[in-house]
Write a protein that holds these residues in place. Structure first.
Motif, mmCIF file in Angstrom:
data_model
loop_
_atom_site.group_PDB
_atom_site.id
_atom_site.type_symbol
_atom_site.label_atom_id
_atom_site.label_comp_id
_atom_site.label_asym_id
_atom_site.label_seq_id
_atom_site.Cartn_x
_atom_site.Cartn_y
_atom_site.Cartn_z
ATOM 1 N N ILE A 68 16.804 157.138 121.919
ATOM 2 C CA ILE A 68 16.837 156.168 123.060
ATOM 3 C C ILE A 68 16.079 154.932 122.737
ATOM 4 N N GLU A 69 14.793 155.273 122.321
ATOM 5 C CA GLU A 69 13.837 154.243 121.832
ATOM 6 C C GLU A 69 14.592 153.315 120.770
ATOM 7 N N THR A 70 15.236 154.142 119.755
ATOM 8 C CA THR A 70 15.849 153.232 118.745
ATOM 9 C C THR A 70 17.051 152.492 119.289
ATOM 10 N N TRP A 71 17.813 152.854 120.232
ATOM 11 C CA TRP A 71 18.925 152.470 120.717
ATOM 12 C C TRP A 71 18.276 151.189 121.654
ATOM 13 N N ARG A 72 17.312 151.032 122.356
ATOM 14 C CA ARG A 72 16.856 149.892 123.165
ATOM 15 C C ARG A 72 16.365 148.991 122.150
ATOM 16 N N SER A 73 15.886 149.351 121.162
ATOM 17 C CA SER A 73 15.422 148.327 120.191
ATOM 18 C C SER A 73 16.737 147.615 119.559
ATOM 19 N N GLU A 93 19.414 147.202 121.159
ATOM 20 C CA GLU A 93 20.058 146.531 122.139
ATOM 21 C C GLU A 93 19.275 145.270 122.117
ATOM 22 N N ALA A 94 17.999 145.294 122.224
ATOM 23 C CA ALA A 94 17.187 143.753 122.249
ATOM 24 C C ALA A 94 17.377 143.064 121.247
ATOM 25 N N ARG A 95 17.828 143.675 119.844
ATOM 26 C CA ARG A 95 18.123 142.720 118.689
ATOM 27 C C ARG A 95 19.606 142.162 118.895
ATOM 28 N N ASP A 133 30.817 143.766 118.342
ATOM 29 C CA ASP A 133 31.394 145.118 118.298
ATOM 30 C C ASP A 133 30.304 145.989 118.013
ATOM 31 N N ILE A 134 29.421 145.828 117.300
ATOM 32 C CA ILE A 134 28.185 146.712 117.220
ATOM 33 C C ILE A 134 27.635 147.267 118.622
ATOM 34 N N TRP A 135 27.644 146.294 119.411
ATOM 35 C CA TRP A 135 27.223 146.720 120.712
ATOM 36 C C TRP A 135 28.052 147.791 121.471
ATOM 37 N N LEU A 136 29.344 147.365 121.344
ATOM 38 C CA LEU A 136 30.165 148.126 122.003
ATOM 39 C C LEU A 136 30.433 149.807 121.514
ATOM 40 N N SER A 137 30.635 149.565 120.128
ATOM 41 C CA SER A 137 30.755 150.917 119.454
ATOM 42 C C SER A 137 29.376 151.865 119.726
ATOM 43 N N GLY A 138 28.187 151.238 119.514
ATOM 44 C CA GLY A 138 27.055 152.068 119.617
ATOM 45 C C GLY A 138 26.897 152.599 121.155
ATOM 46 N N TRP A 139 27.394 151.800 122.065
ATOM 47 C CA TRP A 139 27.509 152.023 123.388
ATOM 48 C C TRP A 139 28.410 153.355 123.707
ATOM 49 N N CYS A 140 29.510 153.275 123.053
ATOM 50 C CA CYS A 140 30.293 154.268 123.383
ATOM 51 C C CYS A 140 30.058 155.757 122.811
ATOM 52 N N ILE A 141 29.357 155.475 121.424
ATOM 53 C CA ILE A 141 28.797 156.649 120.737
ATOM 54 C C ILE A 141 27.690 157.478 121.422
ATOM 55 N N PHE A 142 26.775 156.628 121.909
ATOM 56 C CA PHE A 142 25.409 156.980 122.431
ATOM 57 C C PHE A 142 25.329 157.567 123.895
#
Length: 358
Positions: free
Chosen positions: A57-62, A64-66, A6-15
């Motif tokens: 983007i740097e924050t989001w990639r981090s 994503e990895a987590r 859920d976290i991944w999908l909501s973040g992807w839609c937002i950013f």
């Protein structure tokens, strides 16, 4: 609590990272032009946007990895039937949710001026001592909030009330995103309480207007014609001793084309008062330009524009019950005294979330 997907999908839609990466490429191409720094205002804005986009983007990639690491941890726990990992997984999910919330708030700071400091004004409404005391309570609330966030708050102008409180005050709040956080505070604030100034202790309703404008970084930004600024000096009526009373150290500036004014009398030096007044005037002119653009857009959309004093944004009730309610977001809390002590982050976040969706 949401799971990691859920976290991944909501973040992807937002950013929408691919779109942000395309923005970065376009801005980097623009910054590589030989004449890029000829327009310094535009150049600074491009570099600001680049820095913020890369940070997001740097924050989001981090993040994503987590999320992927958490997914592997969940699969390991399911495969091995290891219940001891549950608390670790739950703790990591909570951290990811908090970070996502902060990233979502950043979406409300996509405007050109959001990262700047703010000039915040508090003005007592009609009602004499009651409203003047309420204005002072609001001033303290914002000063406490700034202190808790680590922002620097400097009072530029303060007009004391006749018996208690203040008629008005202007505060320079310096810190990243101060304007972004406070922009939604602009409007009318209403207080309901038992009056400490009424012998019968009757219930009173008081109003105060809060004004928030972004700080202008340089006079070049607005390109104001010096001939359009009327300068007046007068004797200070505020604190400061006999020197301030006997000399015309106070300064009032008027932008003739718009009639917008700013004054300062808090310093002994006339030059220093003029400098401070100019800072406030430029910020008000910038706000005026932003409001004109918003009104033009609203007319095109057919939206109704509310009068400033008619736009009551929040009520603070201290009697017969305790409640602070924001009328735009519907957010409310019964811990009214904590709010008045500067605990306004939840109110600010509710507004930012609402506007970022719009």
């Amino acid at each position: 609590m949401r799971n990691w997907k859920d976290i991944w999908l909501s973040g992807w839609c937002i950013f929408d990272l691919p779109a942000r990466e395309r923005e970065i490429s376009a801005l980097e191409l623009e910054s590589s032009r030989p004449d890029f720094w000829q327009d310094q205002v535009r150049a600074r804005e491009v570099m600001r946007q680049l820095s913020e986009l890369k940070e997001v983007i740097e924050t989001w990639r981090s993040l994503e990895a987590r999320c992927k690491s958490l997914s592997e941890l969940v699969e390991l726990a399911l495969t091995e039937g290891d219940d001891s990992l549950s608390s670790e997984i739950a703790a990591e999910l909570e951290k990811l949710e908090r970070e996502l919330e902060n990233l979502e708030l950043r979406e409300a700071f996509r405007g050109e001026y959001e990262r700047r400091g703010a000039i915040l004004g508090v003005h007592a409404g009609a009602g004499g001592t009651e409203s003047q005391d309420w204005a002072q309570m609001l001033l303290r609330m914002y000063l406490r909030w700034a202190e808790k966030r680590g922002y620097r708050a400097e009072i530029l102008e303060l007009s004391p009330g006749e018996e208690a409180g203040i008629k008005s005050a202007l505060v320079d709040i310096a810190g990243d995103y101060a304007y972004g956080y406070l922009k939604g505070e602009h409007g009318v604030h209403r207080l309901v309480r038992l009056s400490p100034f009424d012998a019968d202790h009757a219930r009173h309703t008081s109003f105060a207007l809060v004004e928030v404008v972004p700080k202008v970084e340089s006079e070049v930004e607005l390109q104001i014609n010096p001939e359009d600024i009327k300068v007046e000096t007068f004797r200070s009526s505020g604190p400061g001793g006999q020197h301030m009373q006997k000399t015309s150290s106070a300064v009032r500036l008027t932008h003739l084309p718009t009639g917008i004014q700013a004054s300062c009398q808090s310093e002994r030096s006339q030059a220093r008062n003029k400098e401070r007044a100019m800072k406030v005037l430029l910020s008000r002119l910038l706000k005026h330009e932003l409001e004109k653009k918003a009104e033009e857009l609203a007319k095109l959309k057919g939206e109704r524009i509310s009068a400033e004093w008619g736009n009551q944004i929040r009520s603070y009730v201290l009697h017969p019950y305790k409640l602070v309610k924001d009328h735009r977001t519907g957010y409310e809390t019964t811990d009214a005294f904590a709010v008045l002590d500067g605990e306004i982050d939840d109110l600010l976040k509710a507004y930012l979330k609402l506007t970022s969706k719009g």
